[in-house]
Design a protein around this motif. Structure first.
Motif, mmCIF file in Angstrom:
data_model
loop_
_atom_site.group_PDB
_atom_site.id
_atom_site.type_symbol
_atom_site.label_atom_id
_atom_site.label_comp_id
_atom_site.label_asym_id
_atom_site.label_seq_id
_atom_site.Cartn_x
_atom_site.Cartn_y
_atom_site.Cartn_z
ATOM 1 N N LEU A 1 0.844 -1.191 0.000
ATOM 2 C CA LEU A 1 0.000 0.000 0.000
ATOM 3 C C LEU A 1 0.880 1.241 0.000
ATOM 4 N N LYS A 2 0.233 2.383 -0.290
ATOM 5 C CA LYS A 2 0.980 3.637 -0.280
ATOM 6 C C LYS A 2 0.083 4.782 0.151
ATOM 7 N N TYR A 3 0.697 5.795 0.713
ATOM 8 C CA TYR A 3 0.016 7.046 1.044
ATOM 9 C C TYR A 3 0.719 8.171 0.291
ATOM 10 N N THR A 4 -0.076 8.931 -0.455
ATOM 11 C CA THR A 4 0.475 10.114 -1.124
ATOM 12 C C THR A 4 -0.249 11.347 -0.603
ATOM 13 N N THR A 5 -1.522 11.474 -0.892
ATOM 14 C CA THR A 5 -2.327 12.574 -0.350
ATOM 15 C C THR A 5 -3.722 12.041 -0.082
ATOM 16 N N GLY A 6 -4.546 12.852 0.570
ATOM 17 C CA GLY A 6 -5.928 12.449 0.768
ATOM 18 C C GLY A 6 -6.135 11.676 2.044
ATOM 19 N N ALA A 7 -6.999 10.687 1.981
ATOM 20 C CA ALA A 7 -7.387 9.910 3.158
ATOM 21 C C ALA A 7 -6.172 9.316 3.843
ATOM 22 N N THR A 8 -6.129 9.474 5.160
ATOM 23 C CA THR A 8 -4.946 9.034 5.899
ATOM 24 C C THR A 8 -4.965 7.544 6.221
ATOM 25 N N LEU A 9 -6.125 6.917 6.127
ATOM 26 C CA LEU A 9 -6.213 5.472 6.314
ATOM 27 C C LEU A 9 -6.183 4.840 4.928
ATOM 28 N N VAL A 10 -5.166 4.060 4.713
ATOM 29 C CA VAL A 10 -4.948 3.488 3.387
ATOM 30 C C VAL A 10 -5.122 1.976 3.443
ATOM 31 N N LYS A 11 -5.892 1.461 2.520
ATOM 32 C CA LYS A 11 -6.085 0.012 2.451
ATOM 33 C C LYS A 11 -5.238 -0.561 1.323
ATOM 34 N N GLY A 12 -4.660 -1.728 1.578
ATOM 35 C CA GLY A 12 -3.816 -2.342 0.578
ATOM 36 C C GLY A 12 -4.260 -3.748 0.238
ATOM 37 N N ILE A 13 -3.332 -4.494 -0.307
ATOM 38 C CA ILE A 13 -3.639 -5.860 -0.707
ATOM 39 C C ILE A 13 -3.547 -6.805 0.485
ATOM 40 N N ASN A 14 -4.143 -7.968 0.320
ATOM 41 C CA ASN A 14 -4.044 -9.038 1.319
ATOM 42 C C ASN A 14 -4.584 -8.642 2.691
#
Lengths: 117, 114
Positions: B48-61
């Motif tokens: 997963l990655k965080y760039t901008t926007g929502a601070t809770l980031v969902k990724g794979i698996n």
């Protein structure tokens, strides 16, 4: 869609020799970055190529050099190999915009494991 | 200078338990943050990655991470560990400049016990 490929997978060299590692970018990607990962450590940035030009370099000596070709594939060359150069060398490709794109995800290949004796 | 610190080089959890891998960064400018996973004898795979926007980031698996600027943290979590999650996990940061230099932490080995 073809992922990032690297060759060879493994390599054994002796001190003082020269080595060339190769990387094919993921289809549609124009940027290639190279990293060195020593055993038990996180990858360390060597350099990045964007449109065939070096676009940033880490703390590695000049005997580490690279090339990017018009098809965006890339080579990493290391001259005068030292024992400490033994590591996993990772190539990552990404798609950058006109001004570069640090937010673009870097997709990694499987790596080339180099052993220097 | 930027840096990434992963607290705990080795984390062991039971299958089905919560996974929490800690990452703190230092950066003088807003960073872009990433979690990668590395299985034995393989390259890195983006979780997963965080760039901008929502601070809770969902990724794979089933993994997710929350960017907390006030704590300069980007911890990785998964509610229920699976045996296949056993791997090396790397937190990484890119400064918001035009050079995509990923700076990695030292990595955390996740062991999942049956």
């Amino acid at each position: 869609e073809t992922g990032v490929t690297q060759s060879p997978t493994h390599l054994i060299k002796t001190r003082g020799q020269q080595v060339t590692l190769r990387c094919s970018s993921q289809s549609g990607h124009n940027t290639v970055s190279w990293y060195q990962q020593a055993l038990g450590q996180g990858p360390q940035f060597i350099f990045q190529y964007y449109r065939e030009e070096e676009n940033g370099r880490g703390n590695f000596p000049p005997r580490f050099s690279g090339l990017q070709f018009p098809n965006y594939s890339s080579e990493l060359n290391v001259n005068a190999l030292e024992l400490d150069d033994s590591a996993l060398y990772l190539c990552a490709s990404s798609l950058a915009g006109l001004a570069g794109g640090p937010r673009e995800t870097q997709y990694f290949g499987p790596g080339t494991r180099l052993l220097v004796l | 200078a930027q840096s990434v610190t992963q607290l705990g080089s080795h984390v062991s959890v039971s299958e089905g338990a919560l996974v929490l891998l800690r990452c703190n960064y230092s950066s003088s400018v807003p960073p872009y943050l990433f979690w990668y996973v590395q299985y034995p004898n393989q390259g890195l795979q983006l979780l997963l990655k965080y760039t901008t926007g929502a601070t809770l980031v969902k990724g794979i698996n089933g993994f997710e991470a929350e960017f907390k600027k006030s704590e300069t943290s980007f911890h990785l979590t998964k509610p229920s560990a699976h045996m296949s999650d056993a791997a090396e996990y790397f937190c990484a940061v890119i400064r918001s400049s035009n050079t995509g230099k990923l700076i990695f932490g030292q990595g955390t080995t996740l062991q999942v016990k049956p």
